[in-house]
Design a protein around this motif. Structure first.
Motif, PDB file in Angstrom:
ATOM      1  N   ASN A  41       0.919  -1.275   0.197  1.00  0.00           N
ATOM      2  CA  ASN A  41      -0.141   0.080  -0.088  1.00  0.00           C
ATOM      3  C   ASN A  41       0.943   1.234   0.118  1.00  0.00           C
ATOM      4  O   ASN A  41       1.429   1.623   1.071  1.00  0.00           O
ATOM      5  N   ILE A  42       1.032   1.838  -1.254  1.00  0.00           N
ATOM      6  CA  ILE A  42       1.978   2.897  -1.329  1.00  0.00           C
ATOM      7  C   ILE A  42       1.079   4.222  -1.651  1.00  0.00           C
ATOM      8  O   ILE A  42       0.311   4.164  -2.674  1.00  0.00           O
ATOM      9  N   PRO A  43       0.945   5.148  -0.866  1.00  0.00           N
ATOM     10  CA  PRO A  43      -0.011   6.208  -1.173  1.00  0.00           C
ATOM     11  C   PRO A  43       0.496   7.427  -2.205  1.00  0.00           C
ATOM     12  O   PRO A  43       0.713   8.248  -1.891  1.00  0.00           O
ATOM     13  N   ILE A  44       0.665   6.841  -3.307  1.00  0.00           N
ATOM     14  CA  ILE A  44       0.961   7.783  -4.631  1.00  0.00           C
ATOM     15  C   ILE A  44      -0.031   7.438  -5.476  1.00  0.00           C
ATOM     16  O   ILE A  44      -0.251   6.031  -5.820  1.00  0.00           O
ATOM     17  N   VAL A  45      -0.459   8.473  -6.168  1.00  0.00           N
ATOM     18  CA  VAL A  45      -1.318   8.392  -7.294  1.00  0.00           C
ATOM     19  C   VAL A  45      -0.645   9.195  -8.532  1.00  0.00           C
ATOM     20  O   VAL A  45      -0.151  10.245  -8.122  1.00  0.00           O
ATOM     21  N   THR A  46      -0.570   8.546  -9.602  1.00  0.00           N
ATOM     22  CA  THR A  46      -0.081   9.114 -10.840  1.00  0.00           C
ATOM     23  C   THR A  46      -1.188   9.589 -11.626  1.00  0.00           C
ATOM     24  O   THR A  46      -2.285   8.880 -12.109  1.00  0.00           O
ATOM     25  N   VAL A  47      -1.032  10.960 -12.180  1.00  0.00           N
ATOM     26  CA  VAL A  47      -1.945  11.467 -13.344  1.00  0.00           C
ATOM     27  C   VAL A  47      -1.189  11.627 -14.438  1.00  0.00           C
ATOM     28  O   VAL A  47      -0.219  12.443 -14.348  1.00  0.00           O
ATOM     29  N   VAL A  48      -1.641  11.205 -15.586  1.00  0.00           N
ATOM     30  CA  VAL A  48      -0.843  11.161 -16.949  1.00  0.00           C
ATOM     31  C   VAL A  48      -1.786  11.941 -17.799  1.00  0.00           C
ATOM     32  O   VAL A  48      -2.992  11.544 -18.412  1.00  0.00           O
ATOM     33  N   TRP A  49      -1.392  13.058 -18.143  1.00  0.00           N
ATOM     34  CA  TRP A  49      -2.174  14.039 -19.191  1.00  0.00           C
ATOM     35  C   TRP A  49      -1.331  13.910 -20.456  1.00  0.00           C
ATOM     36  O   TRP A  49      -0.215  13.505 -20.734  1.00  0.00           O
ATOM     37  N   ILE A  92       2.210  13.662 -13.314  1.00  0.00           N
ATOM     38  CA  ILE A  92       2.085  14.065 -11.923  1.00  0.00           C
ATOM     39  C   ILE A  92       2.124  13.028 -11.316  1.00  0.00           C
ATOM     40  O   ILE A  92       0.998  12.225 -11.197  1.00  0.00           O
ATOM     41  N   LYS A  93       2.867  13.053 -10.101  1.00  0.00           N
ATOM     42  CA  LYS A  93       2.859  12.097  -9.149  1.00  0.00           C
ATOM     43  C   LYS A  93       2.415  12.930  -7.833  1.00  0.00           C
ATOM     44  O   LYS A  93       3.085  13.925  -7.452  1.00  0.00           O
ATOM     45  N   VAL A  94       1.305  12.517  -7.073  1.00  0.00           N
ATOM     46  CA  VAL A  94       0.797  12.915  -5.953  1.00  0.00           C
ATOM     47  C   VAL A  94       1.163  12.035  -4.955  1.00  0.00           C
ATOM     48  O   VAL A  94       0.765  10.993  -4.576  1.00  0.00           O
ATOM     49  N   PHE A  95       1.917  12.606  -3.843  1.00  0.00           N
ATOM     50  CA  PHE A  95       2.161  11.812  -2.640  1.00  0.00           C
ATOM     51  C   PHE A  95       1.288  12.100  -1.671  1.00  0.00           C
ATOM     52  O   PHE A  95       1.171  13.285  -1.355  1.00  0.00           O
ATOM     53  N   PHE A  96       0.877  11.021  -0.812  1.00  0.00           N
ATOM     54  CA  PHE A  96      -0.141  11.346   0.163  1.00  0.00           C
ATOM     55  C   PHE A  96       0.486  11.066   1.542  1.00  0.00           C
ATOM     56  O   PHE A  96       1.604  10.398   1.587  1.00  0.00           O
ATOM     57  N   GLN A  97      -0.150  11.390   2.608  1.00  0.00           N
ATOM     58  CA  GLN A  97       0.256  11.067   3.927  1.00  0.00           C
ATOM     59  C   GLN A  97       0.255   9.628   4.164  1.00  0.00           C
ATOM     60  O   GLN A  97      -0.736   8.689   3.458  1.00  0.00           O
ATOM     61  N   PRO A  98       0.953   8.944   4.913  1.00  0.00           N
ATOM     62  CA  PRO A  98       1.016   7.442   5.251  1.00  0.00           C
ATOM     63  C   PRO A  98      -0.266   6.802   5.427  1.00  0.00           C
ATOM     64  O   PRO A  98      -0.407   5.675   4.863  1.00  0.00           O
ATOM     65  N   ARG A  99      -1.105   7.443   6.118  1.00  0.00           N
ATOM     66  CA  ARG A  99      -2.272   6.491   6.649  1.00  0.00           C
ATOM     67  C   ARG A  99      -3.646   6.954   6.106  1.00  0.00           C
ATOM     68  O   ARG A  99      -4.500   7.147   6.506  1.00  0.00           O
ATOM     69  N   VAL A 100      -3.318   7.746   4.775  1.00  0.00           N
ATOM     70  CA  VAL A 100      -4.524   8.059   4.010  1.00  0.00           C
ATOM     71  C   VAL A 100      -5.326   7.220   3.488  1.00  0.00           C
ATOM     72  O   VAL A 100      -4.895   5.882   3.284  1.00  0.00           O
ATOM     73  N   ASN A 101      -6.727   7.340   3.414  1.00  0.00           N
ATOM     74  CA  ASN A 101      -7.494   6.534   2.486  1.00  0.00           C
ATOM     75  C   ASN A 101      -7.534   6.555   1.148  1.00  0.00           C
ATOM     76  O   ASN A 101      -8.011   7.656   0.532  1.00  0.00           O
ATOM     77  N   ILE A 102      -6.646   5.655   0.696  1.00  0.00           N
ATOM     78  CA  ILE A 102      -6.073   5.759  -0.879  1.00  0.00           C
ATOM     79  C   ILE A 102      -7.164   5.713  -1.892  1.00  0.00           C
ATOM     80  O   ILE A 102      -7.373   6.251  -2.812  1.00  0.00           O
ATOM     81  N   ALA A 103      -8.299   4.907  -1.428  1.00  0.00           N
ATOM     82  CA  ALA A 103      -9.471   5.065  -2.390  1.00  0.00           C
ATOM     83  C   ALA A 103     -10.253   6.227  -2.540  1.00  0.00           C
ATOM     84  O   ALA A 103     -10.718   6.785  -3.574  1.00  0.00           O
ATOM     85  N   SER A 104     -10.435   7.055  -1.224  1.00  0.00           N
ATOM     86  CA  SER A 104     -10.947   8.162  -1.108  1.00  0.00           C
ATOM     87  C   SER A 104     -10.051   9.079  -1.818  1.00  0.00           C
ATOM     88  O   SER A 104     -10.675  10.193  -2.733  1.00  0.00           O
ATOM     89  N   SER A 105      -8.700   9.456  -2.031  1.00  0.00           N
ATOM     90  CA  SER A 105      -7.930  10.082  -2.334  1.00  0.00           C
ATOM     91  C   SER A 105      -7.888  10.075  -4.071  1.00  0.00           C
ATOM     92  O   SER A 105      -8.039  10.960  -4.852  1.00  0.00           O
ATOM     93  N   VAL A 106      -7.906   8.787  -4.445  1.00  0.00           N
ATOM     94  CA  VAL A 106      -8.331   8.647  -6.018  1.00  0.00           C
ATOM     95  C   VAL A 106      -9.222   9.016  -6.578  1.00  0.00           C
ATOM     96  O   VAL A 106      -9.477   9.651  -7.739  1.00  0.00           O
TER      97      VAL A 106
END
Length: 202
Positions: A41-49, A92-106
């Motif tokens: 579980n790595i809290p990173i989301v990538t956005v590719v335009w 674009i790489k969005v780095f989140f806090q370690p204990r974030v709810n990654i599904a909600s962030s996506v």
């Protein structure tokens, strides 16, 4: 030194403990699941335009900057943002806090990206939003380049012509080893293939 004296006084007890540790170790090795790409579980989301024809500077000013401004004011628990711009492609790489709810962030990143489409250049398509995972790292990348207008046009239309069924990407999808073969078309065309470990043999 007390443990040495205890071992000398009670040798059978320590022999039993050693045998018990050996048995538990063998049982743990046999029952432990193994995976070359574990689910981390790595809290990173990538956005590719993608926008064909724009230079890296134009991608940064017209696509990346509005997207970053919108995400920093709307998406919760962002630690920091990194971005890279290329010809027709921005990542674009969005780095989140370690204990974030990654599904909600996506979901928030997806909503923000859909909402700013009207502020972007005409004809902009929604970005690819990917949650970073160890198993999403491409094992094999194939790059194709052409010199001259005719070959460049052929590469840019790769996968959309009637001969697309005979293209390397279509042939790669039919192999037993790749789990995916995705292409990115712009002025620079590339293909990334995700292979299963047993099938990645030349």
């Amino acid at each position: 030194m007390w443990i040495v004296r205890l071992a000398l006084r009670r040798p059978y007890t320590f022999v039993v403990f050693a045998i018990l540790i050996l048995i538990l170790g063998i049982f743990s090795i046999e029952s432990m699941p193994t995976d070359i790409f574990p689910n981390i579980n790595i809290p990173i989301v990538t956005v590719v335009w993608g926008y064909s024809g724009l230079s890296p500077e134009q991608m940064a000013n017209r696509l990346v900057s509005p997207s970053e401004r919108a995400m920093t004011t709307t998406v919760n628990d962002i630690e920091h943002i990194e971005s890279q711009s290329f010809n027709g492609v921005a990542i674009i790489k969005v780095f989140f806090q370690p204990r974030v709810n990654i599904a909600s962030s996506v979901a928030q990143v997806t909503s923000v990206s859909q909402g700013i489409l009207r502020q972007l250049p005409p004809g902009s398509n929604p970005p690819f939003i990917i949650q970073y995972n160890a198993s999403s790292v491409p094992v094999l990348q194939l790059g194709l380049a052409g010199h001259g207008a005719r070959r460049t046009a052929a590469l840019r239309s790769w996968g959309r012509t009637p001969s697309a069924a005979r293209s390397p990407r279509s042939k790669a999808r039919r192999l037993p080893s790749p789990s995916g073969a995705n292409s990115v078309r712009s002025r620079l065309t590339s293909t990334s293939m995700h292979c299963r470990p047993r099938g990645c043999r030349v």
